[in-house]
Design an enzyme around this catalytic site. Sequence first.
Site, PDB file in Angstrom:
ATOM      1  N   LYS A  27      63.015  21.971  62.352  1.00 35.19           N
ATOM      2  CA  LYS A  27      62.989  20.551  62.682  1.00 35.19           C
ATOM      3  C   LYS A  27      61.938  20.248  63.742  1.00 35.19           C
ATOM      4  O   LYS A  27      61.344  19.159  63.754  1.00 35.19           O
ATOM      5  CB  LYS A  27      64.379  20.097  63.126  1.00 35.19           C
ATOM      6  CG  LYS A  27      65.397  20.045  61.990  1.00 35.19           C
ATOM      7  CD  LYS A  27      66.740  19.532  62.479  1.00 35.19           C
ATOM      8  CE  LYS A  27      67.697  19.297  61.311  1.00 35.19           C
ATOM      9  NZ  LYS A  27      67.989  20.487  60.528  1.00 35.19           N
TER      10      LYS A  27
ATOM     11  N   ARG B 144      64.062  20.222  48.353  1.00 35.15           N
ATOM     12  CA  ARG B 144      64.870  20.599  47.190  1.00 35.15           C
ATOM     13  C   ARG B 144      65.394  19.343  46.525  1.00 35.15           C
ATOM     14  O   ARG B 144      65.187  18.227  47.014  1.00 35.15           O
ATOM     15  CB  ARG B 144      66.061  21.455  47.644  1.00 35.15           C
ATOM     16  CG  ARG B 144      66.880  20.766  48.735  1.00 35.15           C
ATOM     17  CD  ARG B 144      68.162  21.473  49.068  1.00 35.15           C
ATOM     18  NE  ARG B 144      68.788  20.983  50.275  1.00 35.15           N
ATOM     19  CZ  ARG B 144      69.519  19.884  50.373  1.00 35.15           C
ATOM     20  NH1 ARG B 144      69.692  19.128  49.305  1.00 35.15           N
ATOM     21  NH2 ARG B 144      70.070  19.525  51.505  1.00 35.15           N
TER      22      ARG B 144
ATOM     23  N   GLY C 243      74.847  19.367  59.616  1.00 36.85           N
ATOM     24  CA  GLY C 243      75.532  18.957  60.843  1.00 36.85           C
ATOM     25  C   GLY C 243      75.871  20.096  61.778  1.00 36.85           C
ATOM     26  O   GLY C 243      76.424  19.864  62.856  1.00 36.85           O
TER      27      GLY C 243
END
Length: 453
Positions: free
Chosen positions: A116, A292, A165
């Site tokens: 990220k 994906r 999460g």
Amino acid sequence: MFKKILIANRGEIAGRVIRTCKALGIQTVAVYSEADKDALHVKAADEAYLLGPAKVSESYLNIDKIIEIANTSGAEGIHPGYGLLSENAEFARRCEEEGLVFIGPSPEVISKMGSKIEARKLMELAGVPVVPGITSPLADVEEAVETAKRIGYPVMLKASAGGGGIGMQIVRSEDETRKAFESNQKRAVSFFGNGEMFIEKYVENPRHIEIQILADGEGNTVYLWERECSIQRRHQKVVEEAPSPFLDEETRRRMGEAAVKAAKSIGYKNAGTIEFLVDENKNFYFLEVNTRLQVEHPVTEEITGIDLVAEQLQIAWGDTLSFKQSEIKRNGHAIEVRIYAEDPKTFFPSPGKITKFVLPAGPGIRHELGVSEQSVVTPFYDPMIAKLVVKGKDRNEAIEILKDALSRYVVEGIKTNIPMLQKVVGHDSFVSGDTTTNFVEKYLQDNKKTVTK
């Protein structure tokens, strides 16, 4: 076109890929664990091979065994589905080394977008809006505290390699930051083998809106509109719809163009999703790239009439896109709900044998299934067992079809989240389109208050 491919996945997504392959005349190879020997995808494929024991690390994550089966069966390519190895750069690289086509983006792109922090850096360079934050890992908890003060509370503490999460937490004070840093770092190491953490500003009452893109090997890139995915529990999506009831046409266009810019900047090829957070003023910020096919891809298929799995296969084979941006039209409104084998109040998994399974039928109703009557839902894998997708001429009609379908959906022998879904789609805030990422949290709080009266 491919003559034969292996599907390195299980459940409803394996069945979904097999269905398109059959339509295109492509033979399919299924793989399965001992726990899945009687699974639907095993029966649907032309060939099926045992991977190993139920434990996911010894079966569906066993790269060597999957590659061996692909070579033994004569498969030319591997479709990874979603989850499991779908965003594993090493798996994609191994496929290339073995002369197998990985039906997805390059290992280099997967690797870059798997971090990220790296993704934030690249998007900033490309001129894509990002949430205020940092672009290097936090050294320790003290740096986390200082960074949070500088950005301003509330902030979102995130694991760089995280997903679903895991390793993610909203913090609103220094004390919460100190407590959250250590616990989330440990979880990140445990789940991803990477404890790098970073911080970004938390956007209050955001919407989670993502853009579906397709890109071929010649650099042609298009967006297929958006999906609203704001209704989540534990940062995992539960209800998805297209188009978003919140966006106006100008914001929709700007988000689509930003997604295309993001994809082109990293040399993206195949199907992918650029996820954004959108604030109350319709400012949007890059969140992440999913390299994906998404769980919620059927809602895009329903409003565009485009088979995304077929497009994935054609792009991987080397074909260029057969349509331009101006040719992608929207038609109607689609909503998907995920059916989980779980307690609708606690969200805990509910494994067991399905003793009765009755599906609603009718115009505008589509099912994606991983189980049937007498199937055994094991505790070894994700508890999602099916997806219900509906389409109407507009959002109001789609909601009515969904309400009716959920009322006729019967699963016995295990608990499911259907009662929770019925309350969500019948809630005034959902009907009005007020679906921020806090929706389920507010709904549950309201529900608890009602119960205690």
